[in-house]
Design an enzyme around this catalytic site. Structure first.
Site, short mmCIF file in Angstrom:
data_model
loop_
_atom_site.label_atom_id
_atom_site.label_comp_id
_atom_site.label_asym_id
_atom_site.label_seq_id
_atom_site.Cartn_x
_atom_site.Cartn_y
_atom_site.Cartn_z
NE ARG A 55 -3.18 -0.14 2.90
CZ ARG A 55 -3.73 -0.53 4.23
NH1 ARG A 55 -3.50 0.32 5.25
NH2 ARG A 55 -4.43 -1.68 4.25
CG HIS A 103 -3.22 -6.62 9.14
ND1 HIS A 103 -3.18 -5.29 8.50
CD2 HIS A 103 -2.01 -6.56 9.62
CE1 HIS A 103 -2.08 -4.76 8.40
NE2 HIS A 103 -1.52 -5.34 9.31
CG HIS A 154 -1.04 -2.99 4.15
ND1 HIS A 154 -1.35 -4.35 3.36
CD2 HIS A 154 -1.79 -3.19 5.43
CE1 HIS A 154 -2.33 -4.91 3.99
NE2 HIS A 154 -2.62 -4.21 5.32
CD GLU A 166 -7.68 -4.14 10.96
OE1 GLU A 166 -6.43 -4.47 10.10
OE2 GLU A 166 -8.02 -2.89 10.92
C1 LIG Z 1 -7.60 -0.89 7.19
C2 LIG Z 1 -6.96 -2.32 7.09
N1 LIG Z 1 -7.38 -3.03 6.01
C3 LIG Z 1 -5.81 -2.37 7.56
O1 LIG Z 1 -4.75 -2.78 6.85
N2 LIG Z 1 -5.31 -1.98 9.04
C4 LIG Z 1 -4.18 -2.04 9.54
C5 LIG Z 1 -3.96 -1.65 10.97
C6 LIG Z 1 -3.13 -1.01 8.63
O2 LIG Z 1 -3.67 0.06 8.45
O3 LIG Z 1 -2.01 -1.40 8.44
ZN LIG Z 2 -4.01 -4.90 6.50
#
Ligand SMILES: C[C@@H](N)C(=O)N[C@H](C)C(=O)O
Ligand SMILES: [Zn+2]
Length: 360
Positions: free
Chosen positions: A226, A342, A274, A339
């Site tokens: 990400r 994750h 990410h 989560e």
């Molecule tokens: C937003 C969710 N998909 C996620 O990845 N949460 C964790 C905590 C992050 O933002 O790294």
């Molecule tokens: Zn995540």
């Protein structure tokens, strides 16, 4: 879909196939459990599953290490990922590659939660063009897989790979490349519904997928690498007051929490794993039908029920979460307590770097 809807797919087989080892979820939040926004941690996403048809080889990936996180909507079959030749001149540059030094990170966003949409088996749009076009679904939450042509630029930073090439058979639903996520918009930096990870993480994830295939499942990936700019987008969004237009997505993804609290509560990280390339958001899907297993809450449902160890879900849903967790932990990933989708590779190759190149 993997949401709160009735679990399709996984159910009955799970108990027989999964030894339900009691692996404790990692405490350390990649997210920001209790950590004020801006102090960073990890986050994840949810998206449109893409069936990855024939993928390329996994060449050049160092011996496994690894970790994980995904997008909402419609699984997309990633057809043949063809060769990457034929990329038009001038398209080659992938996004900025502005690495953000550790400690400066922006807040992570949170992956959108797929509302129990049926994970359509990758409608492989298939035919890879000369520049590696692959079909992918658009996670618009409509439930209707729509083939989309995606061209990979294939000039990823050294050490990164596309997961559709690295993990044959996996499915993808890259929610942040669609409007079907908690923000309700395509997230900055997601120019295509593709999943990218650092090589060791991809290699470890490949091993997880191979193992789960023996039990009749494949991985459905919602988010992987990400860009930091995406995390910044999440942060800007969370700082704006909630408005009526957001109600539909709020109802799906964060019905019980004001969005201003999502970072503080650890559901989105200011400095997300990410962005380090070794975290992934994912679930299990039936190997034959592509239908996501019932995990008791949808991907990116930002609430208590998404925590490991919650008592609010059924034994079968717990078993599904445990099956995924056991396989991920076995291959070097650590879970995130808040989560269930994750995971982060323990031995991540870039533990201090927050990358910002675009997903494309
Ligand atoms: C937003 C969710 N998909 C996620 O990845 N949460 C964790 C905590 C992050 O933002 O790294
Ligand atoms: Zn995540």
């Amino acid at each position: 879909a993997c949401g709160r809807e009735e679990g399709q797919g996984g159910g009955e087989n799970v108990s027989a196939l999964s030894p339900l080892a009691d692996i404790p979820a990692a405490q350390e939040p990649e997210g920001s459990g209790g950590i004020p926004a801006d102090q960073g941690e990890d986050g994840s996403s949810d998206g449109i599953p893409v069936g990855q048809g024939e993928s390329g080889s996994f060449g050049g990936i160092p011996a496994g290490q690894g970790e994980p996180e995904g997008s909402g909507g419609i699984p997309v079959g990633q057809g043949e990922s063809g060769s990457s030749g034929g990329i038009p001149a001038g398209q080659g540059e992938s996004g900025d590659f502005a690495d953000i030094p550790a400690g400066q990170g922006e807040d992570g966003g949170s992956g959108g939660i797929p509302n129990g949409q049926e994970a359509a088996r990758g409608e492989t749009s298939g035919e890879t063009g000369e520049n590696g076009a692959v079909g992918s679904g658009n996670g618009n939450g409509s439930g209707t897989p729509r083939p989309t042509s995606v061209s990979k630029l294939r000039n990823l930073p050294e050490g990164f790979v596309y997961l559709d090439e690295a993990i044959p058979g996996a499915l993808f639903e890259i929610r942040y490349a669609t409007e079907y996520n908690f923000v309700g918009a395509v997230i900055d930096g997601y120019n295509a519904p593709l999943a990218i990870m650092a090589e060791p993480a991809a290699k470890a994830l490949k091993a997880v997928n191979e193992e789960l295939e023996q039990s009749g499942y494949v991985l459905l990936i919602y988010d992987a690498y990400r860009p930091a700019k995406a995390v910044a987008h999440f942060k800007r969004w969370a700082q704006q007051p909630e408005v009526p237009e957001e109600q539909a997505m709020k109802d799906v993804f964060y019905p019980d929490v004001d969005k201003s609290q999502l970072f503080k509560l650890g559901y989105i990280a200011s400095k997300s794993g990410h962005s380090r390339g070794s975290t992934v958001d994912l679930t299990l899907a039936d190997r034959e039908t592509g239908i996501p297993a019932d995990m008791g809450s949808p991907f990116d449902f930002l609430g208590d029920i998404s925590s490991h160890g919650t008592k609010k879900i059924t034994a079968e849903q717990t078993a599904n979460r445990e099956l995924l967790k056991k396989a991920m932990v076995k291959h070097g990933f650590k879970p995130y307590n808040k989560e269930w989708w994750h995971y982060t590779l323990k031995d991540e190759p870039y533990p201090q770097k927050y990358f910002d190149f675009d997903v494309e």
